[in-house]
Design an enzyme around this catalytic site. Sequence first.
Site, PDB file in Angstrom:
ATOM      1  N   CYS A  37     -16.825  64.435  -8.422  1.00 36.15           N
ATOM      2  CA  CYS A  37     -16.834  65.879  -8.635  1.00 36.15           C
ATOM      3  C   CYS A  37     -16.516  66.595  -7.327  1.00 36.15           C
ATOM      4  O   CYS A  37     -17.304  66.568  -6.385  1.00 36.15           O
ATOM      5  CB  CYS A  37     -18.198  66.309  -9.164  1.00 36.15           C
ATOM      6  SG  CYS A  37     -18.360  68.092  -9.269  1.00 36.15           S
ATOM      7  N   CYS A  39     -16.308  69.809  -6.699  1.00 34.87           N
ATOM      8  CA  CYS A  39     -17.051  71.042  -6.411  1.00 34.87           C
ATOM      9  C   CYS A  39     -18.401  70.762  -5.767  1.00 34.87           C
ATOM     10  O   CYS A  39     -18.873  71.552  -4.963  1.00 34.87           O
ATOM     11  CB  CYS A  39     -17.236  71.854  -7.685  1.00 34.87           C
ATOM     12  SG  CYS A  39     -18.146  71.014  -8.977  1.00 34.87           S
TER      13      CYS A  39
END
Length: 128
Positions: A37, A39
Site C-alpha cells: 500500500c 499511501c
Amino acid sequence: MKAELTDNGFNELVTPEEVEKTLTGAGTTLVMINSVCGCSAGSARPGVLMAVNNTEKRPDNLTTSFAGFDVDAIKKIREHLLPYPPSSPAIALFKDGQLVHFIERHQIEGRPAQAIAHNLIAAFNTYC
C-alpha cells in the site's frame, strides 16, 4: 519494499515457527508488517527506519513480514496481535512475549514518517 527494511538490519519472519520463536522470546522485538500500500506503507517504512536510527534505546530484535506474501507468518503474527483486527501496514512492539505497543494502519494513513518515528521513539523509551 522488503529490501528497504532488510537492507537496514531487519530480519524477515517468513514461517510461523520463526514468528513464534521470535515473538515469545525474552527482550524487545519490533515487527513491521509490511505491505504494498503506497499511501500508508510509503510513510510507515521510512518512519520505522527513522525511529530505530535516531534513538539511544531500540528494540533487541528488528523484524518484518510482508502481508500478502508471507501469508502463514502474517497469520501467526496476527494471532499475537489479538484483539486488534488485521491491519497492514502495521507496527508492533513486543516485550518478553507480550504486545506492549501497536500502531494500526488507520494510525499510519495520512501521517508523515516523522510522526510515526516520534510515536515509536516514545514507545522505545518506555519499553526498551
